[in-house]
Design a protein around this motif. Structure first.
Motif, PDB file in Angstrom:
ATOM      1  N   HIS A  69      -1.711  33.051  -4.462  1.00 51.00           N
ATOM      2  CA  HIS A  69      -3.021  33.715  -4.563  1.00 51.00           C
ATOM      3  C   HIS A  69      -3.846  32.979  -5.615  1.00 51.00           C
ATOM      4  O   HIS A  69      -3.766  33.278  -6.793  1.00 51.00           O
ATOM      5  N   LEU A  70      -4.598  31.991  -5.181  1.00 49.13           N
ATOM      6  CA  LEU A  70      -5.416  31.210  -6.107  1.00 49.13           C
ATOM      7  C   LEU A  70      -6.817  31.786  -6.151  1.00 49.13           C
ATOM      8  O   LEU A  70      -7.421  32.041  -5.106  1.00 49.13           O
ATOM      9  N   PRO A  71      -7.349  31.988  -7.348  1.00 46.59           N
ATOM     10  CA  PRO A  71      -8.702  32.537  -7.451  1.00 46.59           C
ATOM     11  C   PRO A  71      -9.742  31.503  -7.025  1.00 46.59           C
ATOM     12  O   PRO A  71      -9.585  30.310  -7.247  1.00 46.59           O
ATOM     13  N   LYS A  72     -10.775  31.988  -6.373  1.00 50.21           N
ATOM     14  CA  LYS A  72     -11.891  31.132  -5.998  1.00 50.21           C
ATOM     15  C   LYS A  72     -12.852  31.098  -7.177  1.00 50.21           C
ATOM     16  O   LYS A  72     -13.345  32.127  -7.607  1.00 50.21           O
ATOM     17  N   THR A  73     -13.118  29.913  -7.666  1.00 52.02           N
ATOM     18  CA  THR A  73     -14.020  29.818  -8.803  1.00 52.02           C
ATOM     19  C   THR A  73     -15.448  29.672  -8.317  1.00 52.02           C
ATOM     20  O   THR A  73     -15.721  29.023  -7.306  1.00 52.02           O
ATOM     21  N   SER A  74     -16.337  30.285  -9.032  1.00 48.53           N
ATOM     22  CA  SER A  74     -17.755  30.213  -8.729  1.00 48.53           C
ATOM     23  C   SER A  74     -18.336  28.946  -9.353  1.00 48.53           C
ATOM     24  O   SER A  74     -17.766  28.361 -10.275  1.00 48.53           O
ATOM     25  N   PHE A  75     -19.493  28.536  -8.872  1.00 48.20           N
ATOM     26  CA  PHE A  75     -20.172  27.386  -9.445  1.00 48.20           C
ATOM     27  C   PHE A  75     -20.619  27.682 -10.874  1.00 48.20           C
ATOM     28  O   PHE A  75     -20.569  26.820 -11.738  1.00 48.20           O
TER      29      PHE A  75
END
Length: 123
Positions: A69-75
């Protein structure tokens, strides 16, 4: 009417006095210590609760990352968003924040109690 029981005179020593059927503590250090005791004890319990839940949040979050479960990073932000946490992670993070808020509230309550005591006792 009840008869007043004779007590040894401790007013000369400055430690306590007899007024209206009660023994009142005269030493301001003891009085202030007794007023702060509940804030200290509850504050220590809140800090222990916050640390315990933060440790469990880190463990749960690392297990989720290890499971893929890898977090999606925001710009704009590299931190993990609330909706990306697992249910267990949200539970422990929420409890840790609540306990830390309780600790801060108890600290503020203790400071207010000290200010009120200073005005009432005119220390």
């Amino acid at each position: 009417m009840t008869a007043r029981v004779a007590r040894p005179d401790t007013a000369a020593s400055g430690r306590c006095r007899w007024r209206g059927g009660e023994t009142l503590v005269e030493d301001p250090d003891i009085t202030v210590g007794l007023m702060f005791a509940p804030f200290w004890l509850l504050g220590i319990a809140a800090v222990f609760g916050a640390v315990w839940h933060m440790i469990h949040f880190v463990v749960v979050h690392r297990r989720a990352r290890a499971a893929g479960h890898l977090p999606k990073t925001s710009f704009f932000s590299r931190r993990l968003q609330w909706h990306e946490l697992s249910d267990d992670g949200r539970h422990h993070l929420k409890r840790a924040l609540i306990a830390f808020g309780a600790f801060l509230g108890l600290c503020l309550g203790g400071i207010v109690m000290g200010v009120v005591a200073a005005f009432v006792m005119r220390v």
